[in-house]
Design a protein around this motif. Sequence first.
Motif, short mmCIF file in Angstrom:
data_model
loop_
_atom_site.label_atom_id
_atom_site.label_comp_id
_atom_site.label_asym_id
_atom_site.label_seq_id
_atom_site.Cartn_x
_atom_site.Cartn_y
_atom_site.Cartn_z
N LEU B 124 16.34 -89.14 47.90
CA LEU B 124 16.86 -89.55 49.24
C LEU B 124 15.93 -88.46 50.51
CD1 LEU B 124 18.23 -91.63 51.38
CD2 LEU B 124 19.82 -90.00 50.86
N GLN B 125 15.67 -88.87 51.48
CA GLN B 125 15.09 -88.53 52.53
C GLN B 125 15.00 -89.21 54.03
OE1 GLN B 125 14.71 -85.64 52.49
NE2 GLN B 125 13.96 -84.77 53.68
N GLU B 126 15.50 -88.68 54.55
CA GLU B 126 15.78 -89.54 55.99
C GLU B 126 14.36 -89.25 56.62
OE1 GLU B 126 18.67 -87.97 59.32
OE2 GLU B 126 17.84 -89.71 60.39
N VAL B 127 13.67 -89.60 56.99
CA VAL B 127 12.50 -89.52 57.70
C VAL B 127 12.40 -90.32 58.71
CG1 VAL B 127 11.58 -89.32 55.41
CG2 VAL B 127 11.34 -91.81 56.56
N LYS B 128 10.51 -90.53 59.35
CA LYS B 128 10.86 -90.94 60.73
C LYS B 128 9.53 -92.10 60.81
CE LYS B 128 13.16 -88.97 64.03
NZ LYS B 128 14.06 -89.34 64.44
N LYS B 129 8.86 -92.01 59.85
CA LYS B 129 8.28 -93.59 59.11
C LYS B 129 7.60 -93.61 57.40
CE LYS B 129 5.39 -89.81 61.24
NZ LYS B 129 4.86 -88.92 60.49
N GLY B 130 7.57 -94.47 56.82
CA GLY B 130 7.49 -93.91 56.12
C GLY B 130 7.25 -95.06 55.03
N ALA B 131 6.51 -95.33 53.84
CA ALA B 131 5.58 -96.08 53.11
C ALA B 131 5.80 -96.37 51.38
CB ALA B 131 4.28 -96.75 53.33
N HIS B 132 6.13 -97.57 50.50
CA HIS B 132 6.50 -96.95 49.70
C HIS B 132 5.30 -97.97 49.21
CE1 HIS B 132 10.12 -95.03 48.90
NE2 HIS B 132 10.93 -96.17 49.56
N GLY B 133 4.85 -97.37 47.37
CA GLY B 133 3.70 -98.46 46.78
C GLY B 133 1.94 -98.08 47.59
N TYR B 134 1.21 -99.17 46.87
CA TYR B 134 0.18 -98.78 47.42
C TYR B 134 0.31 -98.55 48.93
CZ TYR B 134 -1.78 -99.28 42.79
OH TYR B 134 -1.97 -99.04 41.46
#
Lengths: 207, 194
Positions: B124-134
């Motif tokens: 778990l991480q609080e982020v400002k931007k993120g994406a998963h997978g490809y």
Amino acid sequence: MSIMDYNGSAMVAMKGKNCVAIAADTRLSQQLCTISQNMQKVFKVNDRCLFGLAGLATDVATYSKELKMKTNMYKLTENRDIKASTFTDLVATSLYEKRFGPYFVVPVVAGLDDKGDGEYEPVIASYDYIGCKEQSYFACAGTSQSFLYGVCESFYKEDMNPDELFEAVSQSLLAAMDRDSLAGWGATVYVLTPTEIIVKNIKTRQD
Amino acid sequence: MDSVFGICGDDWAIVASDSVVAYSIMKLKSNEDKIYHLDDTKVMAIAGDTCDRERFASYIQRSLDWYKYKNGYELDLESTAEFTRTELATAIRKGPYNVNLLIAGYDEKAEKASLYWLDYFGTLQEVKKGAHGYANYFTSSVLDNHYKKDMTLDEGIECIKDCIKELQTRFLMSQPGFVIKIITKDGIKVETVG
């Protein structure tokens, strides 16, 4: 890639005179892709003890909470803060409890034992992921472990004061992080003295 | 193969996901909503195996509802993310859910929006931007390029639309439709692209 290298980390701790320091990078990655630059890897037990966890991020979170629960229970039953040297044993035994299904974490403990009369014994311990404790004058963990050993041995000298200790620990961490592709993106250094915990965020190469 | 990505400002958060359900070499469905509402101010965008996605989302929604009925108030955003993390971390060694998620929401008490990145291990991480997978490989740089402090909601929507354009141009898998959910203090707004 090994499971211990999945999330990447660099961690180092060193003894000084009446003080200890522990430093860790702040990168969270998924193999080679960086997710975050401000992951917390060093946690406080009490005013005299800090521990850092390198390894798989999910187990860093789970195990740090398990240790928090155990030290809280200790405080409630014994009505005092746990000593740093006792805490090092707690880490070893709790990791061995999971001998055949371990937490993929490599802890580093840094603390001060109160010997009385204003004298403090610095305590530094590092482990493998099943709790084999090794106590020395410095401790290294993470994907940068092998890089750290060399540079720590060179920068370390006996009886450093907090400022010298901060420099030694930071420079060691920076040198190792710059070599290791899985660690980096910022670092936090904690210097623990009998009166305060000094926390400094170092701006490093953002790669 | 699912694309899930999001960005967060001071008082708004946006998550987007593709709407394809793939089965071997076939598209079973192209208008699936993979962003589940946890309540009026929180959403969970899930990427992963369809069955695990449905099961896990349903389980978290029900658990949060139960908390609400038991205690008389809703769990706050940070605690929701931590609870979800714990469920994933316990499951990984028993019967893993093969899901990666983004939890986004607006916290009324703290008066700020947050975005949390979770993976199937329970990271778990609080982020400002993120994406998963490809999608991570394609959209990370677009998100990094657009993001700045004190970003406005319109700039955020612009950023997400650019991410979608990037995926539709360069990603091998054709993902004609995307669902975008915008969370602000006024609630959740849904937009579809394609």
